[in-house]
Design an enzyme around this catalytic site. Structure first.
Site, PDB file in Angstrom:
ATOM      1  N   PHE A   4      47.862  43.239  31.375  1.00 18.84           N
ATOM      2  CA  PHE A   4      48.790  43.156  30.247  1.00 18.84           C
ATOM      3  C   PHE A   4      49.010  44.503  29.572  1.00 18.84           C
ATOM      4  O   PHE A   4      50.003  44.701  28.885  1.00 18.84           O
ATOM      5  CB  PHE A   4      48.257  42.144  29.201  1.00 18.84           C
ATOM      6  CG  PHE A   4      47.204  42.725  28.291  1.00 18.84           C
ATOM      7  CD1 PHE A   4      47.555  43.449  27.163  1.00 18.84           C
ATOM      8  CD2 PHE A   4      45.849  42.576  28.577  1.00 18.84           C
ATOM      9  CE1 PHE A   4      46.573  44.012  26.334  1.00 18.84           C
ATOM     10  CE2 PHE A   4      44.876  43.133  27.758  1.00 18.84           C
ATOM     11  CZ  PHE A   4      45.244  43.858  26.636  1.00 18.84           C
ATOM     12  N   GLU A  11      50.833  37.481  32.666  1.00 19.07           N
ATOM     13  CA  GLU A  11      51.591  36.395  32.036  1.00 19.07           C
ATOM     14  C   GLU A  11      51.694  36.579  30.513  1.00 19.07           C
ATOM     15  O   GLU A  11      52.402  35.839  29.845  1.00 19.07           O
ATOM     16  CB  GLU A  11      50.971  35.035  32.382  1.00 19.07           C
ATOM     17  CG  GLU A  11      49.531  34.815  31.924  1.00 19.07           C
ATOM     18  CD  GLU A  11      48.457  35.358  32.885  1.00 19.07           C
ATOM     19  OE1 GLU A  11      48.650  36.455  33.433  1.00 19.07           O
ATOM     20  OE2 GLU A  11      47.424  34.685  33.052  1.00 19.07           O
ATOM     21  N   SER A  29      40.689  43.745  34.960  1.00 15.69           N
ATOM     22  CA  SER A  29      39.274  43.819  34.570  1.00 15.69           C
ATOM     23  C   SER A  29      38.367  43.816  35.806  1.00 15.69           C
ATOM     24  O   SER A  29      38.764  43.358  36.880  1.00 15.69           O
ATOM     25  CB  SER A  29      38.936  42.639  33.664  1.00 15.69           C
ATOM     26  OG  SER A  29      39.157  41.436  34.364  1.00 15.69           O
ATOM     27  N   CYS A  70      42.990  51.609  29.674  1.00 18.73           N
ATOM     28  CA  CYS A  70      41.822  51.750  30.552  1.00 18.73           C
ATOM     29  C   CYS A  70      41.271  53.164  30.486  1.00 18.73           C
ATOM     30  O   CYS A  70      40.175  53.427  30.949  1.00 18.73           O
ATOM     31  CB  CYS A  70      42.198  51.412  31.975  1.00 18.73           C
ATOM     32  SG  CYS A  70      43.416  52.542  32.613  1.00 18.73           S
TER      33      CYS A  70
HETATM   34  P1  NAD Z   1      42.718  40.685  33.719  1.00 12.13           P
HETATM   35  O1  NAD Z   1      41.739  41.058  34.762  1.00 12.13           O
HETATM   36  O2  NAD Z   1      42.400  39.543  32.823  1.00 12.13           O
HETATM   37  O3  NAD Z   1      44.134  40.322  34.397  1.00 12.13           O
HETATM   38  C1  NAD Z   1      44.732  41.160  35.344  1.00 12.13           C
HETATM   39  C2  NAD Z   1      45.587  40.316  36.275  1.00 12.13           C
HETATM   40  O4  NAD Z   1      44.751  39.375  36.956  1.00 12.13           O
HETATM   41  C3  NAD Z   1      46.662  39.518  35.563  1.00 12.13           C
HETATM   42  O5  NAD Z   1      47.842  39.554  36.317  1.00 12.13           O
HETATM   43  C4  NAD Z   1      46.076  38.103  35.500  1.00 12.13           C
HETATM   44  O6  NAD Z   1      47.062  37.102  35.545  1.00 12.13           O
HETATM   45  C5  NAD Z   1      45.211  38.048  36.743  1.00 12.13           C
HETATM   46  N1  NAD Z   1      44.038  37.179  36.580  1.00 12.13           N
HETATM   47  C6  NAD Z   1      43.360  36.944  35.433  1.00 12.13           C
HETATM   48  N2  NAD Z   1      42.340  36.098  35.667  1.00 12.13           N
HETATM   49  C7  NAD Z   1      42.364  35.803  36.979  1.00 12.13           C
HETATM   50  C8  NAD Z   1      41.551  34.981  37.827  1.00 12.13           C
HETATM   51  N3  NAD Z   1      40.506  34.303  37.347  1.00 12.13           N
HETATM   52  N4  NAD Z   1      41.857  34.917  39.135  1.00 12.13           N
HETATM   53  C9  NAD Z   1      42.895  35.599  39.624  1.00 12.13           C
HETATM   54  N5  NAD Z   1      43.703  36.380  38.875  1.00 12.13           N
HETATM   55  C10 NAD Z   1      43.438  36.495  37.568  1.00 12.13           C
HETATM   56  O7  NAD Z   1      43.010  42.014  32.863  1.00 12.13           O
HETATM   57  P2  NAD Z   1      43.876  42.166  31.547  1.00 12.13           P
HETATM   58  O8  NAD Z   1      43.147  41.550  30.402  1.00 12.13           O
HETATM   59  O9  NAD Z   1      45.285  41.757  31.777  1.00 12.13           O
HETATM   60  O10 NAD Z   1      43.873  43.757  31.402  1.00 12.13           O
HETATM   61  C11 NAD Z   1      42.857  44.476  30.788  1.00 12.13           C
HETATM   62  C12 NAD Z   1      41.852  44.981  31.792  1.00 12.13           C
HETATM   63  O11 NAD Z   1      42.490  45.797  32.769  1.00 12.13           O
HETATM   64  C13 NAD Z   1      40.794  45.887  31.185  1.00 12.13           C
HETATM   65  O12 NAD Z   1      39.549  45.575  31.755  1.00 12.13           O
HETATM   66  C14 NAD Z   1      41.236  47.290  31.569  1.00 12.13           C
HETATM   67  O13 NAD Z   1      40.207  48.261  31.621  1.00 12.13           O
HETATM   68  C15 NAD Z   1      41.792  47.037  32.911  1.00 12.13           C
HETATM   69  N6  NAD Z   1      42.712  48.096  33.317  1.00 12.13           N
HETATM   70  C16 NAD Z   1      42.273  48.988  34.246  1.00 12.13           C
HETATM   71  C17 NAD Z   1      43.103  50.023  34.627  1.00 12.13           C
HETATM   72  C18 NAD Z   1      42.652  51.030  35.640  1.00 12.13           C
HETATM   73  O14 NAD Z   1      43.466  51.831  36.036  1.00 12.13           O
HETATM   74  N7  NAD Z   1      41.412  51.015  36.095  1.00 12.13           N
HETATM   75  C19 NAD Z   1      44.392  50.145  34.067  1.00 12.13           C
HETATM   76  C20 NAD Z   1      44.796  49.195  33.130  1.00 12.13           C
HETATM   77  C21 NAD Z   1      43.952  48.173  32.761  1.00 12.13           C
END
Ligand code: NAD
Length: 498
Positions: free
Chosen positions: A149, A176, A226, A281
């Site tokens: 997000f 989403e 994440s 991040c």
């Molecule tokens: P998230 O992991 O909750 O979601 C990321 C994606 O995975 C979304 O599209 C979501 O719909 C999907 N998802 C969520 N739960 C899932 C599941 N159980 N099974 C399958 N798919 C699932 O992350 P977020 O809250 O949207 O974003 C924040 C996180 O992203 C933080 O941990 C941040 O550090 C990380 N991030 C990392 C980078 C990087 O370059 N390393 C960049 C941006 C964000």
């Protein structure tokens, strides 16, 4: 209330399911849209459209692909404001910050405009007598992108411009929570001349993600999010035979040495900890004050944190907006509570902040915790909110050791006037992206972005040369056009050069 639909085969569709998710405006706390959540059948439809489009797009000339990318670059450049408004309204970040993320995404599109240069192969004339050897790279097929997000415009742009310029087709599954920017760019890609089906967007949650991971026609998966989900994507994608790059979470440390310009360091730390409400991040969430730097640094950071203007992302006076959801606000405030309970000193407290006119918004103010110990939850967890923890270390080596003991390895920075200390730091840390007097060292688009350890699963970083490598595979051709007098010198021994 508008419903946000999928984009499949060059048009919007509601898909086959009846599940939807709420999309909030984090500043007001009100739901503003529903977004459709894909069924496996919707994912099938998107992958089928991408697979069909791959037949012709993979054969499109480099000139044709480049032309589409240049057109797309012009369109995004002309619509930065519109995309930034969509991002701000659904994510909460302030408009200038949202425009900044579009700009960083635009740089990847510009990188992808150079695809003819990037895809040049190698050629060895006369590798053996009358034999030439050359290599070139081909696209993989249908590639999927699953994105978080916190950068709804930029993170997808790390992926699809490079994948598409390399001749692949793409299915994007954005977060989403803030899905609208993805639909907006889908229309711009069509306007740029991209054939239908080359770029598709399916909205959804775990159901959509699992369908992509298991789909036999998906060749590669790029994920950013994440760490627990990144690990899951990597394992599941591999189990289903896909190439995977999965970027995870972070806990970025900045080391501040006593010889640093502390006013400069405190200003940059404040910006890096509280910009985008800490939902980056590459945000700095732990400041490691070395030797005698601690007390003066904390005084400066406290003052600067107290001056940050918090408000709606749409208010030009705001420097920091709300966090993304009510649940995120509750989690962040809970972690600040736990830090206080476990002995940290809350020197600036952002809990319970109310912004006039936006009383229902998901606001948490800038928060500084001093005297944080590595055993505390506030240090161990990725908070992903506007919270800066200050830790003390006696020496540079102890600070480097602290960074290297952390399971994450995304970004880190040092503030110092000593070249010797900076060099020791850059060589000693087990982290992918390093800043020297630069707090958020996000690489330019022509380098590649990626962390180490629990911040990245897979071999390849995103965009830049590693992105091109990820989205292509090599062929090596050994060729001979025999002169009639050489035509019969075949031998059964293993071929060696002569
Ligand atoms: P998230 O992991 O909750 O979601 C990321 C994606 O995975 C979304 O599209 C979501 O719909 C999907 N998802 C969520 N739960 C899932 C599941 N159980 N099974 C399958 N798919 C699932 O992350 P977020 O809250 O949207 O974003 C924040 C996180 O992203 C933080 O941990 C941040 O550090 C990380 N991030 C990392 C980078 C990087 O370059 N390393 C960049 C941006 C964000």
């Amino acid at each position: 209330m508008a419903t946000i639909e999928h984009w499949i085969g060059g048009e919007f569709t509601a898909g086959s399911g009846d599940r939807t998710g709420p999309v909030f405006n984090p500043a007001t706390g009100q739901q503003q849209h529903d977004v459709v959540l894909a069924t496996p059948a919707d994912v099938d439809a998107a992958v089928a459209a991408a697979r069909t489009a791959f037949e012709s797009w993979s054969q499109a000339s480099l000139s044709k692909r480049t032309k589409v990318m240049f057109n797309f670059r012009e369109l995004v450049n002309a619509r930065v404001k519109e995309i930034a408004e969509l991002v701000s309204d659904e994510h909460g970040k302030v408009l200038s910050d949202a425009a900044g993320e579009v700009q960083r995404g635009l740089e990847v599109i510009e990188f992808a405009c150079g695809i003819p240069q990037l895809l040049k192969g190698e050629y060895s004339d006369q590798a053996s007598t009358g034999v030439d050897v050359f290599s070139f790279r081909e696209p993989l097929g249908v590639c999927a992108g699953i994105t978080p997000f916190n950068f709804p415009a930029m993170v997808p742009m790390w992926m699809y411009p490079v994948a598409i310029a390399c001749g692949n087709t793409f299915v994007l599954k954005p977060s989403e929570r803030d899905p609208s920017a993805s639909n907006y760019v889908a229309e711009l890609l069509k306007e740029a001349g991209l054939p239908d089906g080359v770029f598709n967007v399916v909205h959804g949650d775990k159901t959509a993600v699992d369908a992509l991971l298991q789909h036999p026609d998906v060749a590669a998966v790029s994920f950013v999010g994440s760490t627990p989900i990144a690990r899951y994507i990597y394992e599941q994608g591999n189990a289903h035979g896909k190439r995977v790059q999965a970027l995870g979470g972070a806990k970025n440390h900045a080391i501040i040495l006593p010889d640093a310009d502390l006013e400069f360091a405190a200003g940059h730390l404040t910006a890096a900890a509280f910009g985008s409400a800490g939902e980056r991040c590459m945000a700095i969430s732990a400041a490691v004050a070395v030797g005698g730097a601690g007390d003066a640094l904390v005084d400066l950071v406290n003052r600067k944190a107290g001056e940050v203007k918090v408000g709606s992302g749409r208010d030009a006076a705001s420097e920091m907006g709300p966090v993304v959801t009510a649940a995120a606000k509750q989690r962040i405030e809970g972690l600040i509570d736990s830090g206080e309970r476990q002995g940290a000193k809350v020197t600036v407290d952002g809990r319970g902040l109310s912004v006039p006119g936006f009383e229902e918004g998901f606001f948490v103010g800038p928060t500084v915790l001093d005297q944080v110990e590595p055993s505390m939850d506030v240090y161990r967890e990725e908070i992903f909110g506007p919270v800066l923890s200050v830790v003390r270390a006696d020496t540079v080596d102890a600070a480097i050791e602290l960074i290297n003991s952390n399971p994450y390895g995304n970004g880190t920075a040092i503030f110092t006037s000593s070249g010797e200390a900076a060099r020791r730091f850059q060589r000693g840390v087990k982290v992918g992206m390093i800043g020297i007097n630069v707090p958020i060292p996000v690489p330019m688009a022509y380098y590649s972005f990626g962390g180490w350890k629990d911040s990245l699963f897979g071999d390849k970083h995103v965009h830049g040369p590693e992105g091109v490598s990820f989205y292509t595979r090599a062929k090596v051709v050994t060729s001979r056009w025999p002169h009639v007098s050489h035509a019969y010198d075949a031998s059964l021994h293993f071929p060696t050069a002569s």
